[in-house]
Scaffold this motif. Structure first.
Motif, PDB file in Angstrom:
ATOM      1  N   HIS A  36       0.864  -1.177   0.000  1.00 34.02           N
ATOM      2  CA  HIS A  36       0.000   0.000   0.000  1.00 34.02           C
ATOM      3  C   HIS A  36       0.901   1.228   0.000  1.00 34.02           C
ATOM      4  N   ALA A  37       0.709   2.130  -0.954  1.00 37.49           N
ATOM      5  CA  ALA A  37       1.506   3.359  -1.040  1.00 37.49           C
ATOM      6  C   ALA A  37       0.619   4.558  -0.745  1.00 37.49           C
ATOM      7  N   GLU A  38       1.054   5.368   0.193  1.00 39.56           N
ATOM      8  CA  GLU A  38       0.352   6.609   0.534  1.00 39.56           C
ATOM      9  C   GLU A  38       1.048   7.757  -0.174  1.00 39.56           C
ATOM     10  N   ASP A  39       0.277   8.575  -0.858  1.00 38.57           N
ATOM     11  CA  ASP A  39       0.857   9.787  -1.414  1.00 38.57           C
ATOM     12  C   ASP A  39      -0.138  10.931  -1.281  1.00 38.57           C
ATOM     13  N   SER A  40       0.331  12.135  -1.581  1.00 34.14           N
ATOM     14  CA  SER A  40      -0.497  13.323  -1.380  1.00 34.14           C
ATOM     15  C   SER A  40      -1.566  13.482  -2.450  1.00 34.14           C
ATOM     16  N   TYR A  41      -1.496  12.671  -3.506  1.00 34.71           N
ATOM     17  CA  TYR A  41      -2.462  12.797  -4.589  1.00 34.71           C
ATOM     18  C   TYR A  41      -3.480  11.667  -4.574  1.00 34.71           C
ATOM     19  N   ASP A  42      -2.991  10.440  -4.590  1.00 27.95           N
ATOM     20  CA  ASP A  42      -3.889   9.289  -4.699  1.00 27.95           C
ATOM     21  C   ASP A  42      -3.208   8.044  -4.154  1.00 27.95           C
ATOM     22  N   ALA A  43      -3.580   7.611  -2.959  1.00 25.30           N
ATOM     23  CA  ALA A  43      -3.005   6.388  -2.397  1.00 25.30           C
ATOM     24  C   ALA A  43      -3.402   5.212  -3.288  1.00 25.30           C
ATOM     25  N   ASN A  80      -3.777   0.201 -12.589  1.00 22.51           N
ATOM     26  CA  ASN A  80      -3.679   1.356 -13.471  1.00 22.51           C
ATOM     27  C   ASN A  80      -2.448   1.161 -14.358  1.00 22.51           C
ATOM     28  N   LYS A  81      -2.652   1.037 -15.684  1.00 19.81           N
ATOM     29  CA  LYS A  81      -1.548   0.729 -16.600  1.00 19.81           C
ATOM     30  C   LYS A  81      -0.440   1.778 -16.572  1.00 19.81           C
ATOM     31  N   ARG A  85       3.417   1.079 -15.316  1.00 18.57           N
ATOM     32  CA  ARG A  85       4.600   1.348 -16.139  1.00 18.57           C
ATOM     33  C   ARG A  85       5.568   2.274 -15.407  1.00 18.57           C
ATOM     34  N   GLU A  86       5.060   3.367 -14.832  1.00 16.50           N
ATOM     35  CA  GLU A  86       5.932   4.301 -14.104  1.00 16.50           C
ATOM     36  C   GLU A  86       6.605   3.623 -12.926  1.00 16.50           C
ATOM     37  N   MET A  87       5.845   2.836 -12.177  1.00 15.84           N
ATOM     38  CA  MET A  87       6.389   2.152 -11.008  1.00 15.84           C
ATOM     39  C   MET A  87       7.502   1.191 -11.432  1.00 15.84           C
ATOM     40  N   LYS A  88       7.263   0.419 -12.487  1.00 12.04           N
ATOM     41  CA  LYS A  88       8.241  -0.577 -12.932  1.00 12.04           C
ATOM     42  C   LYS A  88       9.452   0.057 -13.601  1.00 12.04           C
TER      43      LYS A  88
END
Length: 190
Positions: A36-43, A80-81, A85-88
């Motif tokens: 689980h990733a928490e961020d200021s835009y969209d966890a 989310n594709k 892609r960005e994560m990988k």
């Protein structure tokens, strides 16, 4: 007669769990690694079922157990594709580092583990992520299933910068450096 049958069953149950066995973890819908990733835009959450490995364990001596788990990082899916892609590509660099691995070096456990009795142990091992290896101790709940399987669950956090992963920290998006990870693993006797 019933007493003899009950004693025979008790002896069989004890004998079935009384020596070291090898258990295999295979890619399966029941075997899950998720984060689980928490961020200021969209966890967001991500997970994969592509986990392999093995456990060598003796319920009469669980501290002598060894565990090795490999997670296919390229198969992580966030739903989310574009984010996948960005994560990988940008953070995990799965082309260079396609897997994460955990290999135990010690297990802290009670003297024995009874069938069907959830037992908490601590497993210390070398965790490799993004080409960096760190020693971690993780809590693991183990249940020995009478049919010859092991069910192990664990929840722990990974501090991404410790593994050379720079998460976004800018004016638009700030991602928390600590990412909770949950493992739910089923291993079958070989």
């Amino acid at each position: 007669m019933l007493k003899k049958l009950a004693l025979s069953f008790a002896f069989f149950s004890t004998a079935a769990f009384a020596d070291s066995r090898t258990y295999e973890i295979r890619p399966d819908a029941k075997n899950i690694a998720e984060f689980h990733a928490e961020d200021s835009y969209d966890a967001f959450d991500g997970k994969t079922h592509k986990i392999t490995g093995g456990i060598v364990a003796d319920p009469a001596n669980p501290s002598a157990a060894s565990v090795e788990v490999t997670i296919d990082m390229a198969s992580l899916d966030t739903g989310n594709k574009l984010r996948n892609r960005e994560m990988k590509e940008l953070y995990l660099d799965t082309e260079k580092h396609p897997t994460a691995k955990f290999k135990s070096v010690s297990v802290s456990a009670p003297a024995s583990i009874a069938p069907s009795a959830p037992t908490d142990v601590k497993v210390t091992g070398d965790f490799t992520l993004h080409g960096v290896t760190k020693r971690l101790t993780i809590p693991v709940r183990v249940v020995l299933i009478p049919d010859g399987r092991i069910h192990a669950t664990s929840s722990f956090s990974v501090h991404m910068p410790d593994f050379g992963i720079d998460v976004p920290q800018n004016i638009l998006v700030t991602v928390n450096n600590d990412v909770p990870v949950r493992l739910d693993l089923w291993a079958s006797a070989k």
